[in-house]
Motif scaffolding. Sequence first.
Motif, short mmCIF file in Angstrom:
data_model
loop_
_atom_site.label_atom_id
_atom_site.label_comp_id
_atom_site.label_asym_id
_atom_site.label_seq_id
_atom_site.Cartn_x
_atom_site.Cartn_y
_atom_site.Cartn_z
N LEU A 208 0.82 -1.21 0.00
CA LEU A 208 0.00 0.00 0.00
C LEU A 208 0.85 1.26 0.00
N ARG B 199 -0.47 2.11 -10.14
CA ARG B 199 -0.95 2.20 -8.76
C ARG B 199 -2.39 1.67 -8.66
N LYS B 200 -3.24 2.12 -9.57
CA LYS B 200 -4.64 1.68 -9.57
C LYS B 200 -4.75 0.18 -9.80
N MET C 299 -3.48 -1.84 -6.73
CA MET C 299 -4.46 -1.84 -5.63
C MET C 299 -5.63 -2.75 -5.96
#
Length: 198
Positions: free
Chosen positions: A121, A142-143, A146
């Motif tokens: 994270l 990043r998206k 996650m």
Amino acid sequence: MFTSQIKKLVNKFTEQGISRFEDEDSIVYGLSLGIEISLNIITTIILGVAFNLVLESFIFVITFSLLRGYVGGYHCEKSSNCYFLSIGIVVLVLIMVKFILKEYMIMISIVLSIFSLPIILKLAPSEAKHKPLDHSERIRYRKKSMLYLFIEFGLMTVLFLLKFYNLGFIICMSISMSAVSVFLNRGSHIKLTSIKTS
């Protein structure tokens, strides 16, 4: 792995007019990547059969590859080292699945998740020094990282609730190994930066 041999082969293709000189790098990269992926798949099948954990080995390789592809992490300089490191990780994970008692798998997974999730994270995506990401790529990676992290964590939880302990533990190991890779890559960047500034 086999890059020099592939380059010689592609050079012959160019000399014979089968391929163009300006396409050589792309062809070498594509063939090298294809061979590496094929070797990893074949070796994974062999290891899965040897440990009698074929399904588990495939689930690990798929979930680890999907997550690590976006969270990034440590990369070896040589493709041969990368291959042996990847196989070593698969062997380690399969040994753990084979010999850890099922009643301990949930507890170990909770402990590993407590350490692994914050690392991913906080640090993902962790770019390789030979492949820096621009701003838009960092946002996209990043998206994706996650998304895959929460999908895999959710799937792990469901598998444990359904008492598929081996499969839940395998996915936990995918997340944990991705976190280790990100952490090691972060450490190597810090070390490299301190050497340059000293």
